[in-house]
Design a protein around this motif. Structure first.
Motif, mmCIF file in Angstrom:
data_model
loop_
_atom_site.group_PDB
_atom_site.id
_atom_site.type_symbol
_atom_site.label_atom_id
_atom_site.label_comp_id
_atom_site.label_asym_id
_atom_site.label_seq_id
_atom_site.Cartn_x
_atom_site.Cartn_y
_atom_site.Cartn_z
ATOM 1 N N PHE A 143 0.855 -1.383 -0.168
ATOM 2 C CA PHE A 143 0.168 0.093 -0.015
ATOM 3 C C PHE A 143 0.734 1.273 -0.136
ATOM 4 N N HIS A 144 2.046 1.417 0.885
ATOM 5 C CA HIS A 144 2.655 2.407 0.869
ATOM 6 C C HIS A 144 3.415 2.585 -0.294
ATOM 7 N N MET A 145 3.901 1.897 -0.936
ATOM 8 C CA MET A 145 4.490 1.734 -2.424
ATOM 9 C C MET A 145 3.566 2.202 -3.158
ATOM 10 N N LEU A 146 2.199 2.062 -3.218
ATOM 11 C CA LEU A 146 1.288 2.547 -4.131
ATOM 12 C C LEU A 146 1.281 3.910 -3.781
ATOM 13 N N VAL A 147 1.221 4.352 -2.649
ATOM 14 C CA VAL A 147 1.163 5.849 -2.217
ATOM 15 C C VAL A 147 2.243 6.769 -2.711
ATOM 16 N N LYS A 148 3.466 5.994 -2.707
ATOM 17 C CA LYS A 148 4.764 6.755 -3.033
ATOM 18 C C LYS A 148 4.761 6.476 -4.579
ATOM 19 N N ARG A 149 4.037 5.890 -5.067
ATOM 20 C CA ARG A 149 4.076 5.810 -6.513
ATOM 21 C C ARG A 149 5.359 5.086 -6.987
ATOM 22 N N LEU A 150 5.792 3.887 -6.108
ATOM 23 C CA LEU A 150 6.654 3.128 -6.519
ATOM 24 C C LEU A 150 6.140 1.906 -7.312
ATOM 25 N N LEU A 151 4.991 1.633 -7.088
ATOM 26 C CA LEU A 151 4.182 0.792 -7.896
ATOM 27 C C LEU A 151 3.051 1.658 -8.839
ATOM 28 N N ARG A 152 3.059 1.449 -9.978
ATOM 29 C CA ARG A 152 2.367 2.113 -10.691
ATOM 30 C C ARG A 152 1.399 1.509 -11.825
ATOM 31 N N GLY A 153 0.925 0.107 -11.458
ATOM 32 C CA GLY A 153 0.125 -0.469 -12.364
ATOM 33 C C GLY A 153 -0.608 -1.703 -11.723
ATOM 34 N N GLY A 154 -1.677 -1.788 -12.298
ATOM 35 C CA GLY A 154 -2.444 -3.011 -11.865
ATOM 36 C C GLY A 154 -2.807 -4.201 -12.892
ATOM 37 N N SER A 155 -3.474 -5.084 -12.800
ATOM 38 C CA SER A 155 -3.548 -6.065 -13.932
ATOM 39 C C SER A 155 -4.781 -6.803 -13.748
ATOM 40 N N ILE A 156 -5.393 -7.324 -14.578
ATOM 41 C CA ILE A 156 -6.585 -8.065 -14.562
ATOM 42 C C ILE A 156 -6.394 -9.418 -15.115
ATOM 43 N N GLY A 157 -6.747 -10.541 -14.551
ATOM 44 C CA GLY A 157 -6.694 -11.881 -15.064
ATOM 45 C C GLY A 157 -7.874 -12.141 -15.990
ATOM 46 N N TYR A 158 -7.913 -12.450 -17.108
ATOM 47 C CA TYR A 158 -9.167 -12.781 -17.693
ATOM 48 C C TYR A 158 -8.954 -14.128 -18.743
ATOM 49 N N GLN A 159 -10.106 -14.415 -19.181
ATOM 50 C CA GLN A 159 -10.118 -15.505 -20.186
ATOM 51 C C GLN A 159 -10.915 -14.921 -21.354
ATOM 52 N N VAL A 160 -10.263 -15.152 -22.626
ATOM 53 C CA VAL A 160 -10.718 -14.748 -23.710
ATOM 54 C C VAL A 160 -11.979 -15.542 -24.001
ATOM 55 N N ILE A 161 -13.123 -14.763 -24.284
ATOM 56 C CA ILE A 161 -14.536 -15.290 -24.701
ATOM 57 C C ILE A 161 -14.537 -15.271 -26.204
#
Length: 169
Positions: A143-161
């Motif tokens: 969480f704190h790395m997110l606040v400090k912008r050291l983490l800058r991405g999210g990801s979705i797991g998906y299955q192609v329909i």
């Protein structure tokens, strides 16, 4: 009918953009905008995970109107790196006070994001207290790395329909 539609120009994959998870499951990364909506007191943040307005690094586009949330609503966990190294959730996409699901698909802006409440070590049934404390510290660090912008991405797991080939821009 709504479907996850993923088009690819040439099938190439670049590390950190689009990648195979297991079987017919895939991951697609989305990078955070300049400023995130973060509530440090409640230890929660809006985490964008899909943007259907632009191609990712391999030329794919995920149409957010095709994202199906039924399974996630029943188990609204938020994992770090798709649970590859740490199997325990680092947060929930659910308000801890009301139990309301906090994922959101914005069809007008063609984006999707989750309000993630990060785990704070307040009781995890069936997990040893020492391991629980260690995991809570890990979640706070994320969480704190997110606040400090050291983490800058999210990801979705998906299955192609459904998928179709995309032409050039």
């Amino acid at each position: 009918s709504p479907a996850d539609i993923l088009g690819s120009r040439d099938g190439k994959q670049l590390e950190g953009w689009s990648y195979k998870l297991a079987g017919t499951q895939f991951g697609l990364d989305a990078y955070f905008p300049g400023a995130l909506d973060i509530d440090e007191k409640r230890m929660c943040a809006w985490v964008p995970y899909a943007d259907g307005n632009r191609r990712d690094g391999v030329g794919d586009v995920l149409r957010v109107q095709g994202i199906r949330l039924e399974r996630h609503r029943s188990n609204p966990v938020h994992l770090f790196d798709h649970g590859k190294q740490v199997a325990l959730p680092i947060g929930l996409v659910e308000d801890p006070e009301t139990g309301a699901y906090t994922g959101e698909i914005d069809l007008a802006n063609n984006t999707a994001k989750d309000l993630v409440y990060y785990y704070q070590g307040k009781g995890m049934p069936g997990v040893d207290s020492a391991k629980e404390y260690e995991h809570a510290v890990f979640c706070q660090q994320i969480f704190h790395m997110l606040v400090k912008r050291l983490l800058r991405g999210g990801s979705i797991g998906y299955q192609v329909i459904a998928a179709r080939e995309l032409g050039p821009d």
